[in-house]
Design a protein around this motif. Sequence first.
Motif, short mmCIF file in Angstrom:
data_model
loop_
_atom_site.label_atom_id
_atom_site.label_comp_id
_atom_site.label_asym_id
_atom_site.label_seq_id
_atom_site.Cartn_x
_atom_site.Cartn_y
_atom_site.Cartn_z
N ARG A 3 7.57 -2.72 -21.65
CA ARG A 3 8.26 -3.94 -21.59
C ARG A 3 8.17 -5.15 -22.71
N GLY A 4 6.62 -5.14 -22.39
CA GLY A 4 5.84 -6.23 -22.46
C GLY A 4 5.08 -7.11 -21.67
N VAL A 5 5.20 -6.99 -20.38
CA VAL A 5 5.36 -8.29 -19.70
C VAL A 5 3.19 -8.54 -20.19
N ASP A 6 2.89 -9.47 -19.38
CA ASP A 6 1.90 -9.62 -19.95
C ASP A 6 0.51 -9.67 -18.79
N GLY A 7 1.58 -9.24 -17.24
CA GLY A 7 0.54 -9.39 -16.60
C GLY A 7 0.80 -8.94 -15.32
N PHE A 8 -0.17 -9.32 -13.94
CA PHE A 8 0.75 -8.82 -12.55
C PHE A 8 -0.05 -9.90 -11.28
N ARG A 9 0.88 -10.74 -10.62
CA ARG A 9 0.38 -10.75 -9.28
C ARG A 9 1.00 -9.38 -8.38
N LEU A 10 -0.18 -9.49 -7.49
CA LEU A 10 0.41 -8.72 -7.07
C LEU A 10 0.22 -9.29 -5.46
N ASP A 11 1.81 -8.81 -4.79
CA ASP A 11 1.99 -9.40 -3.64
C ASP A 11 1.00 -9.01 -1.99
N ALA A 12 1.19 -9.78 -0.95
CA ALA A 12 0.83 -9.26 0.42
C ALA A 12 -0.38 -8.13 0.03
N ILE A 13 -1.60 -8.09 -1.34
CA ILE A 13 -2.13 -7.16 -0.93
C ILE A 13 -2.88 -6.59 0.09
N ASN A 14 -3.78 -6.85 0.62
CA ASN A 14 -4.22 -6.76 1.66
C ASN A 14 -3.03 -5.97 2.78
N PHE A 15 -1.89 -6.22 2.49
CA PHE A 15 -1.63 -5.93 3.73
C PHE A 15 -0.78 -3.91 2.71
N SER A 16 -1.29 -3.27 1.92
CA SER A 16 -0.96 -2.18 1.71
C SER A 16 -1.05 -0.83 2.41
N MET A 17 -2.06 -1.38 3.31
CA MET A 17 -3.03 -0.12 3.67
C MET A 17 -2.90 -0.30 5.38
N HIS A 18 -2.71 0.53 5.75
CA HIS A 18 -2.99 0.24 7.15
C HIS A 18 -4.17 1.75 8.23
N ASN A 19 -4.85 1.18 8.66
CA ASN A 19 -5.87 2.54 10.27
C ASN A 19 -4.11 3.92 10.34
N PRO A 20 -4.70 4.20 9.72
CA PRO A 20 -3.76 5.74 10.09
C PRO A 20 -4.09 5.77 11.51
N ALA A 21 -5.09 5.74 12.42
CA ALA A 21 -5.71 6.18 13.66
C ALA A 21 -4.43 5.02 14.19
N LEU A 22 -3.61 3.96 13.87
CA LEU A 22 -2.80 2.92 14.93
C LEU A 22 -3.51 2.82 16.10
N ILE A 23 -4.69 2.49 15.82
CA ILE A 23 -5.12 1.41 17.12
C ILE A 23 -4.31 0.32 17.16
N ASP A 24 -4.90 -0.56 18.36
CA ASP A 24 -4.42 -1.48 18.56
C ASP A 24 -5.24 -2.72 18.15
N ASN A 25 -4.85 -4.29 17.51
CA ASN A 25 -5.41 -5.47 17.18
C ASN A 25 -5.90 -5.56 18.21
N PRO A 26 -7.68 -6.59 18.36
CA PRO A 26 -7.46 -6.58 19.11
C PRO A 26 -7.38 -8.90 19.45
N PRO A 27 -6.99 -9.18 20.21
CA PRO A 27 -6.38 -10.76 20.51
C PRO A 27 -7.32 -11.40 19.64
N VAL A 28 -7.25 -12.58 19.14
CA VAL A 28 -7.56 -14.18 19.04
C VAL A 28 -8.71 -14.49 20.32
N THR A 29 -9.51 -14.42 19.87
CA THR A 29 -10.08 -15.56 21.06
C THR A 29 -10.43 -16.82 20.98
N VAL A 44 -4.03 -10.93 -10.73
CA VAL A 44 -3.89 -11.26 -9.57
C VAL A 44 -3.25 -11.46 -8.64
N ALA A 45 -4.13 -11.23 -7.27
CA ALA A 45 -3.81 -11.16 -6.43
C ALA A 45 -3.66 -12.12 -5.09
N GLU A 46 -2.19 -11.71 -4.40
CA GLU A 46 -2.20 -13.27 -3.05
C GLU A 46 -3.05 -12.89 -1.89
#
Length: 544
Positions: free
Chosen positions: A208-234, A276-278
């Motif tokens: 359609r003619g757009v000149d670029g993309f901002r990729l929203d929350a791109i670092n949330f786009s994949m998960h660990n398939p093993a579904l391992i618990d996240n450790p706590p912040v210490t 451009v990534a967020e």
Amino acid sequence: MTSVRPDPRQAAPAPSPKPEWWRGAVIYQVYPRSFADTNGDGVGDLPGVTARLDHIASLGVDGIWLSPFFKSPMRDFGYDISDYRAVDPIFGTLDDFDRLLARAHALGLKVIIDQVYSHTSDQHAWFQDSRSGRNSDKADWYVWADAKPDGSPPSNWQSVFGGPSWTWDARRGQYYLHNFLPSQPDLNLHNAEVQAEVLATARFWLDRGVDGFRLDAINFSMHNPALIDNPPVTEPGKRTRPFDFQQHIHNQSQPGITDFIERVRLVTDQYGAFTVAEVGGEHAEREMRLFTEGERRLNSAYGFDFLYADQLTPDVVRQAFETWPEAEGVGWPSWAFSNHDAPRAVSRWAAPEHRDAAVRQGLLLLMALRGNVFLYQGEELGLPQAEVPFDRLRDPEAIVNWPQTLGRDGARTPMPWSASAPHAGFSDAEPWLPVDPRHLALAVDAQEADAKSALALTRRLIALRKASPALRLGSFVLVAAPEPILAFERASDGQALICVFNLSPNRQTWTSFAGGRVLAQVGETDPASGQLGPYAGLILEQQA
């Protein structure tokens, strides 16, 4: 003496490659809901943006970033997409978008739009199919998992907006993952079919003619398939949400993201489009570099270095630029001081009595940084964070985490076009968020005729940046200076600049000025004596 005439058959030296249009560009962010309403429903729309593009072009910016306008139930105000290829009726139609695009291009403005690949709305047809059963066509297009033996969620992962990031769905008899609202289920971007479909969506908009993309929350786009618990912040620190108590190493930031990003780049390169990534979170610095590394990944990235900073200090600037050393293979940064997700910078960084000076300094500093500049709507007017009473809040994050001093709604209130018109000229009807009375005196029409206004200053500074090779593309080197003074050098193509800022409300002295021609200054400055008034700043061109 014999003169030698050049042989016309001999090829002339190849010209130096022209920098990409986006490198060093100033891009104006438009939040359509709050920009201009043309149909009287109190919500901004695409025709409203088109009608006000002349204002944006008058600033001298290179392009606009248009926040989501796609079809959506608006639980998260457009970031919960139910159809990636349709305009939500509240904003208009595809024809309205095409007219906006054509008008922007006629004015010399590039148009960047959001792409949200980490999640959709639960009203999206893909999710409706996926939740219908484990044998459906799109059964694994989203992240589904069985309950633990005791019925609890598959992992301890927490949602950004509060509570577990898993919701039980009785139709499938499983939990689904959502890093944000329960109505924003996460796509399974590990699935090659999902990747192919979102890339086809990218081509739809590029065609359609757009000149670029901002990729929203791109670092949330994949998960660990093993579904391992996240450790706590210490480490000690401020925690206002359950999300803040975990290290997010399994529900985001997975290695496969870079492979997907390279597929995105292959598509956008076919169109010469900008990406451009967020990137947010505790690993943002590492991921921004990773996502922009080399020639096969994204063109640029920005994080929340300045957006979430409660104070602006030289150390904040230093830490931000340590992420982007000028070295082989390191990407190109982008910077924003304010946007739709963060309280306006002037209200975070200065007391009300110093607002005017801090606005001017913020504009000068933003235009002096190495990288791309994202200027949020109303920033050119010096708008402070709006005050929105609790009964008018619309932002789900602000409501869940109330009482917060500054929420997202206060940065999303209507753009003030007229000091005297009803609803600041934004709409004929009551707006979806209230107009802050303090914004009326800062309206566009109130500043247009004032050569000393923030609006006039913005235009001058953008023009200066575009005319200066050092500011747009030059190197960046911090200069040693005692806090709260920030000093750095910019240089390119024989131009050398020294940029000095007093990041405090108190008068400071810096005696290291080497002289030079003043290109821009804000506040009280006297290079001869080294005096810098509250929130003062200046750019000096060094003598050859």
